[in-house]
Each structure stands twice: as C-alpha cells, then as structure tokens.
Design a protein around this motif. Structure first.
Motif, PDB file in Angstrom:
ATOM      1  N   UNK A  10       0.755  -1.216  -0.180  1.00 14.10           N
ATOM      2  CA  UNK A  10       0.016   0.015   0.078  1.00 14.10           C
ATOM      3  C   UNK A  10       0.943   1.156   0.120  1.00 14.10           C
ATOM      4  N   UNK A  11       1.725   1.246   0.810  1.00 11.11           N
ATOM      5  CA  UNK A  11       2.796   2.300   0.890  1.00 11.11           C
ATOM      6  C   UNK A  11       3.565   2.709  -0.542  1.00 11.11           C
ATOM      7  N   UNK A  12       3.864   1.369  -1.179  1.00  7.36           N
ATOM      8  CA  UNK A  12       4.603   1.702  -2.533  1.00  7.36           C
ATOM      9  C   UNK A  12       3.720   2.411  -3.324  1.00  7.36           C
ATOM     10  N   UNK A  13       2.433   1.738  -3.512  1.00  7.30           N
ATOM     11  CA  UNK A  13       1.210   2.356  -4.138  1.00  7.30           C
ATOM     12  C   UNK A  13       0.974   3.724  -4.097  1.00  7.30           C
ATOM     13  N   UNK A  14       0.622   3.866  -2.758  1.00  6.73           N
ATOM     14  CA  UNK A  14       0.292   5.420  -2.337  1.00  6.73           C
ATOM     15  C   UNK A  14       1.379   6.569  -3.026  1.00  6.73           C
ATOM     16  N   UNK A  15       2.629   5.913  -2.571  1.00  2.00           N
ATOM     17  CA  UNK A  15       3.527   6.855  -3.078  1.00  2.00           C
ATOM     18  C   UNK A  15       3.715   7.129  -4.594  1.00  2.00           C
ATOM     19  N   UNK A  16       3.369   6.242  -5.219  1.00  3.65           N
ATOM     20  CA  UNK A  16       3.245   6.344  -6.656  1.00  3.65           C
ATOM     21  C   UNK A  16       1.906   7.293  -6.982  1.00  3.65           C
ATOM     22  N   UNK A  17       1.152   6.962  -6.498  1.00  2.08           N
ATOM     23  CA  UNK A  17      -0.233   7.699  -6.859  1.00  2.08           C
ATOM     24  C   UNK A  17       0.111   9.279  -6.531  1.00  2.08           C
ATOM     25  N   UNK A  18       0.609   9.363  -5.350  1.00  2.95           N
ATOM     26  CA  UNK A  18       0.699  10.884  -4.989  1.00  2.95           C
ATOM     27  C   UNK A  18       1.895  11.444  -5.878  1.00  2.95           C
ATOM     28  N   UNK A  19       2.959  10.579  -6.267  1.00  2.94           N
ATOM     29  CA  UNK A  19       3.630  11.314  -7.203  1.00  2.94           C
ATOM     30  C   UNK A  19       3.310  11.500  -8.749  1.00  2.94           C
ATOM     31  N   UNK A  20       1.997  10.781  -8.845  1.00  2.87           N
ATOM     32  CA  UNK A  20       1.608  11.018 -10.300  1.00  2.87           C
ATOM     33  C   UNK A  20       0.460  12.522 -10.255  1.00  2.87           C
ATOM     34  N   UNK A  21       0.026  12.651  -8.757  1.00  2.00           N
ATOM     35  CA  UNK A  21      -0.996  13.800  -8.721  1.00  2.00           C
ATOM     36  C   UNK A  21      -0.772  14.949  -8.088  1.00  2.00           C
TER      37      UNK A  21
END
Length: 165
Positions: A10-21
C-alpha cells in the motif's frame, strides 16, 4: 499475503499515486479515487502517507474520506449491488426492494455479507427512471427489479466464475 507486506505494498502504491497527482490543484480527491480504483478501498494505514505527501493533517484527509460516501475504508465484497434511491425508483417500489435486500442479505447499506460476497450500497439515480426500480451490479443495470427478480440476480452472482488475476 501477510498484513505487513500488504501495508508495504500500500505504501509503495500510495507513493506512486501521490507522485502522479501531487502537483494538481486539489490533488487529494484524484489521489483517493486512484487509490480506491487500484485496490477497491482506502485503507486507514494510507491516510498518514497521503497527508504527509500533500502537507495536510491526517484529520483533513480522514475528513474527506469519511465525508464522501463513495470512499470505502474496508474491502468491498466480490460483488457490489447498488439499489437506486432516487424519487422515480421510490415511487415504483424501491423502498420495499431495499427492505427485502437488507433482510435477504442480512446486511444494511454500506455493509458486506458475512461470506464477503456482496456489498450493498445505495445510489441516487442510475439514469434508468422509466424502468424503475433499478439495481446495478458492477457495470450492469437491471430494470423493473422487485423482490423476486432481486433474488434471481443474487442467485446468478453465486453462480458466476471467480476471476483470477
């Protein structure tokens, strides 16, 4: 998958999503939508990561997640059934359908059956007013749904093959 590895994922996914938005004005809602689209809900352990990434307080992020009924804080059932609660559907019997659904599934709105199969949700217009009451399962809208038809739909869900990802 263990809970610890799930939280790390979840942490990796959230970090990727945050970076994208995160450079978008009002990035919180697109981030929450992207997260829920990816895993089906917004886990509580992701809220501090989102807050930190957007320089918001945990309370601000939590407030948005809990304010909007669309966001789930726990995994949904394998199938999601939405019952229309708009006026046209109410006039054609959706209130009785709601009661039947709650009794037959032994859940209330925003709850999932004990076996994890079905989550029951209200929706406020499926755009199918002429054929009310209406129910949506995934992307399929069913028209003129009464208690008997509802039971048939639920029975069909039990007979569907499990999608392996």
């Amino acid at each position: 998958m263990s809970e610890a590895s799930s939280q790390a994922d979840h942490a990796d996914l959230v970090s990727d999503i945050i970076a994208a938005h995160q450079e978008q004005p009002g990035a919180l809602l697109p981030i929450l939508h992207a997260l829920q689209d990816a895993i089906g809900y917004v886990p509580g352990d992701t809220l501090p990561i989102i807050a930190s990434g957007l320089n918001l307080s945990r309370a601000e992020v939590h407030g948005v997640v809990t304010f909007y009924h669309y966001f789930r804080s726990s995994p949904p059932g394998r199938h999601t059934i939405q019952i229309c609660r708009a006026e046209a559907c109410q006039a054609m019997g959706s209130r009785a359908l709601e009661e039947h659904a709650r009794r037959s599934l032994n859940v209330d709105f925003h709850q999932t059956t004990g076996d994890g199969e079905i989550t029951l949700l209200p929706v406020y217009c499926l755009g199918n007013c002429a054929c009310s009451p209406s129910v949506r399962v995934a992307d399929r809208v069913f028209s003129h749904v009464d208690a008997e038809r509802f039971d048939e739909i639920v029975k069909q869900l039990g007979n569907t093959a499990v999608e392996v990802k």
